[in-house]
Scaffold this motif. Structure first.
Motif, PDB file in Angstrom:
ATOM      1  N   SER A 146      35.283  46.004  45.608  1.00 35.32           N
ATOM      2  CA  SER A 146      34.614  44.774  45.181  1.00 35.32           C
ATOM      3  C   SER A 146      33.096  44.899  45.304  1.00 35.32           C
ATOM      4  CB  SER A 146      35.115  43.610  46.038  1.00 35.32           C
ATOM      5  OG  SER A 146      34.484  42.406  45.662  1.00 35.32           O
ATOM      6  N   HIS A 182      34.837  40.709  33.128  1.00 31.24           N
ATOM      7  CA  HIS A 182      35.549  40.038  34.213  1.00 31.24           C
ATOM      8  C   HIS A 182      37.048  39.899  33.904  1.00 31.24           C
ATOM      9  CE1 HIS A 182      31.394  38.998  35.222  1.00 31.24           C
ATOM     10  NE2 HIS A 182      31.810  38.776  36.452  1.00 31.24           N
ATOM     11  N   HIS A 207      34.587  43.808  40.236  1.00 32.49           N
ATOM     12  CA  HIS A 207      34.174  42.531  40.849  1.00 32.49           C
ATOM     13  C   HIS A 207      35.085  42.159  42.013  1.00 32.49           C
ATOM     14  CE1 HIS A 207      31.453  41.887  37.471  1.00 32.49           C
ATOM     15  NE2 HIS A 207      32.468  42.171  36.651  1.00 32.49           N
TER      16      HIS A 207
END
Length: 218
Positions: A146, A182, A207
């Motif tokens: 992440s 995303h 992400h």
């Protein structure tokens, strides 16, 4: 931060050229069992040998025995009992962590051989908390957690793949033939397989979650 080369015991080792390239700029070299043979074939030496010496060549095993018996050894030896619960790589990474807890790892000779070992190698390397890159003959590999970004300048026209190693990952890809923004991608999905890097500004961003990614050299 130290840069440590870890040479794995793959039955199909990387070429001597790749091993030498991976060693450039490294402060320490760790041989994992048969990885000692790959180093010898590359004309390189190690600082630390980790393993049970069950797969190293006769020449390599003789060097390990000599280092164990010498008062001034050419390299340090941490030998394991063959009847152990962990892999040589897992134990070797533990030795690296104890000696160089902030180390950036460069790994090679990790991908060939048996599929069970290969999956276990992925698991072990993905658990490393610091920076880690894998260099093999045909590809470079990274693990992205992440917030991690891999900028892919210099790889225009080359094939690129990522695969999530967590239950779900959220990924963006830029300047590739197929881009993502995303995107939620499930565990072991094939969505990220065989993309193409279109420009020098290409990148992948993780992400959320964990992914493994490869650039395959033309």
């Amino acid at each position: 931060m130290r840069r440590v080369l870890v040479v794995g015991g793959s039955p199909e080792p990387s070429s001597a050229e790749t091993v030498r390239a991976a060693a450039r700029g490294c402060d320490a070299v760790v041989a994992v069992d048969r990885g000692l043979d790959a180093l010898l074939a590359s004309g390189l030496s190690c600082d630390l040998f980790c393993g049970d010496a069950d797969s190293v060549s006769e020449k390599g095993a003789a060097l390990v025995r000599s280092a164990e018996e010498s008062l001034d050894p050419a390299f340090e030896v941490v030998r394991y009992n063959p009847h152990k619960d962990d892999t040589d790589l897992g134990l070797a990474l533990g030795e690296v962590l104890r000696r160089w807890p902030e180390a950036r790892i460069v790994a090679t000779c990790m991908s060939g051989g048996n599929p069970d070992h290969e999956l276990a190698v992925l698991g072990r390397l993905s658990a490393w908390s610091g920076e880690l890159e894998v260099k093999e003959d045909r590809f470079d590999q990274r693990f992205l957690k992440s917030g991690d970004v891999w900028n892919l300048s210099g790889h225009e026209g080359e094939r690129f793949t990522f695969v999530p190693l967590s239950c779900e990952a959220v990924v963006s890809e830029r300047s590739m033939r197929w881009e993502l923004d995303h995107k939620h991608v499930p565990l072991l999905s094939d969505l990220g397989v065989s993309n193409v890097i279109e420009s020098g500004g290409a990148s992948i961003t993780c992400h959320e979650g964990l992914v493994v990614a490869w650039v395959f050299r033309s």
